[in-house]
Design an enzyme around this catalytic site. Sequence first.
Site, PDB file in Angstrom:
ATOM      1  N   ASP A  14       0.863  -1.181   0.000  1.00 45.77           N
ATOM      2  CA  ASP A  14       0.000   0.000   0.000  1.00 45.77           C
ATOM      3  C   ASP A  14       0.905   1.239   0.000  1.00 45.77           C
ATOM      4  O   ASP A  14       2.066   1.172   0.396  1.00 45.77           O
ATOM      5  CB  ASP A  14      -0.915   0.023   1.228  1.00 45.77           C
ATOM      6  CG  ASP A  14      -1.919   1.162   1.146  1.00 45.77           C
ATOM      7  OD1 ASP A  14      -2.391   1.466   0.041  1.00 45.77           O
ATOM      8  OD2 ASP A  14      -2.216   1.779   2.184  1.00 45.77           O
ATOM      9  N   SER A  15       0.325   2.357  -0.418  1.00 45.12           N
ATOM     10  CA  SER A  15       1.097   3.593  -0.392  1.00 45.12           C
ATOM     11  C   SER A  15       1.463   3.972   1.044  1.00 45.12           C
ATOM     12  O   SER A  15       2.438   4.676   1.273  1.00 45.12           O
ATOM     13  CB  SER A  15       0.285   4.723  -1.027  1.00 45.12           C
ATOM     14  OG  SER A  15      -0.948   4.848  -0.355  1.00 45.12           O
ATOM     15  N   CYS A  77      -3.431  -1.198  -2.569  1.00 43.63           N
ATOM     16  CA  CYS A  77      -3.706   0.215  -2.838  1.00 43.63           C
ATOM     17  C   CYS A  77      -4.600   0.363  -4.078  1.00 43.63           C
ATOM     18  O   CYS A  77      -4.211  -0.052  -5.179  1.00 43.63           O
ATOM     19  CB  CYS A  77      -2.367   0.913  -3.062  1.00 43.63           C
ATOM     20  SG  CYS A  77      -2.506   2.669  -3.363  1.00 43.63           S
ATOM     21  N   GLU A 158      -3.374   9.171   7.844  1.00 46.40           N
ATOM     22  CA  GLU A 158      -1.921   8.976   8.014  1.00 46.40           C
ATOM     23  C   GLU A 158      -1.393   9.799   9.204  1.00 46.40           C
ATOM     24  O   GLU A 158      -0.368   9.489   9.769  1.00 46.40           O
ATOM     25  CB  GLU A 158      -1.166   9.348   6.732  1.00 46.40           C
ATOM     26  CG  GLU A 158      -1.428   8.416   5.546  1.00 46.40           C
ATOM     27  CD  GLU A 158      -0.623   7.109   5.577  1.00 46.40           C
ATOM     28  OE1 GLU A 158       0.498   7.095   6.110  1.00 46.40           O
ATOM     29  OE2 GLU A 158      -1.143   6.095   5.073  1.00 46.40           O
ATOM     30  N   CYS A 190     -10.750   2.858  -1.255  1.00 42.02           N
ATOM     31  CA  CYS A 190      -9.399   3.221  -0.813  1.00 42.02           C
ATOM     32  C   CYS A 190      -9.130   2.432   0.461  1.00 42.02           C
ATOM     33  O   CYS A 190      -9.998   2.388   1.349  1.00 42.02           O
ATOM     34  CB  CYS A 190      -9.325   4.723  -0.539  1.00 42.02           C
ATOM     35  SG  CYS A 190      -7.777   5.235   0.228  1.00 42.02           S
ATOM     36  N   HIS A 192      -7.515   2.986   3.014  1.00 46.40           N
ATOM     37  CA  HIS A 192      -7.593   3.751   4.266  1.00 46.40           C
ATOM     38  C   HIS A 192      -9.025   3.903   4.787  1.00 46.40           C
ATOM     39  O   HIS A 192      -9.238   4.060   5.985  1.00 46.40           O
ATOM     40  CB  HIS A 192      -7.005   5.148   4.064  1.00 46.40           C
ATOM     41  CG  HIS A 192      -5.528   5.154   3.853  1.00 46.40           C
ATOM     42  ND1 HIS A 192      -4.920   4.542   2.789  1.00 46.40           N
ATOM     43  CD2 HIS A 192      -4.534   5.711   4.584  1.00 46.40           C
ATOM     44  CE1 HIS A 192      -3.605   4.731   2.869  1.00 46.40           C
ATOM     45  NE2 HIS A 192      -3.352   5.439   3.951  1.00 46.40           N
TER      46      HIS A 192
HETATM   47  N1  DGL Z   1      -4.247   3.558  -0.057  1.00 47.62           N
HETATM   48  C1  DGL Z   1      -4.495   4.165  -1.314  1.00 47.62           C
HETATM   49  C2  DGL Z   1      -5.720   3.618  -1.977  1.00 47.62           C
HETATM   50  O1  DGL Z   1      -6.207   2.563  -1.617  1.00 47.62           O
HETATM   51  C3  DGL Z   1      -4.597   5.640  -1.326  1.00 47.62           C
HETATM   52  C4  DGL Z   1      -3.763   6.399  -0.424  1.00 47.62           C
HETATM   53  C5  DGL Z   1      -2.946   7.444  -1.113  1.00 47.62           C
HETATM   54  O2  DGL Z   1      -3.480   8.431  -1.641  1.00 47.62           O
HETATM   55  O3  DGL Z   1      -1.765   7.231  -1.104  1.00 47.62           O
HETATM   56  O4  DGL Z   1      -6.206   4.241  -2.897  1.00 47.62           O
END
Ligand code: DGL
Length: 272
Positions: A14-15, A77, A158, A190, A192
């Site tokens: 993931d990012s 992600c 975050e 997403c 998150h």
């Molecule tokens: N976790 C990423 C997603 O599922 C997005 C987070 C980011 O913008 O880095 O889209």
Amino acid sequence: MQKKCRNMCIGVFDSGLGGLHILRSIVRTIPQYDYVYLGDTARAPYGHRSQETIYEYTKQAMDFLFSAGCGMVILACNTASSEALRALQEKFGAKQKILGVLIPAAEEAVQKSKNKRVGIIATTSTVASNKFIRELAKLDPDISVFQQECPLLVPLIEEGEHNSRETETILKKYLAPLLHKKIDTLILGCTHYGILENKIRKIIGPDIAIISEARVVPKKLKIYFEKHSELEKTLRKKSIIHFYSTDGTDSFKILGSKIFGRPIEVKKAILV
Ligand code: DGL
């Protein structure tokens, strides 16, 4: 090209921290495997970046995970899945399997929706890619899809602000247009956003189905392994999990332990 060998781990990328929410559910469902998690926290969020940049960052992450002994990688992600998955699957080939999260979520949404009005909340890049819309249309051309970009949510999460009143106010603002469209199903597009599910439920009420990748992905992955026993047999089953982040700070460990639900030790990853 990597040799076909045994004792491979499952990579989860993931990012940032959000993918830990998905990994937590995967580990609960199929705890027997070994996992390597990588969060590119030094360069998160990805959600406002160009496709070229997202591809380049994600390619570096795949190189890292395959070199770290992963036999396959789950691109948890959504932003990377939307902008880079196809190209990376072509680049890394069938032996270095990369799985995305959009199709499982879209399939579940089509199954759940009765009025065929599906809402999606996602990052700016995921919305702009229209990948969810295309996947949903392939599954059911009659479905109406309404997207809402939510650029402020990832930075807030975050920063550990997921329980704050500000986050709730912003969520209400993002969800209002979708409620206005009378959706009966909402995809949390997403990683998150799963962390905000209780808050989202409170705002949208009990009647709209929430599609959370943290529920969908582990279920689909289990079925995938049952169907692909040749791949499953190459995976090590010692229940060991390694966590890597690119920023090497303690905040990943502290916040990550909360999201993952138990204390984690984090090593620094250098992506090239
Ligand atoms: N976790 C990423 C997603 O599922 C997005 C987070 C980011 O913008 O880095 O889209």
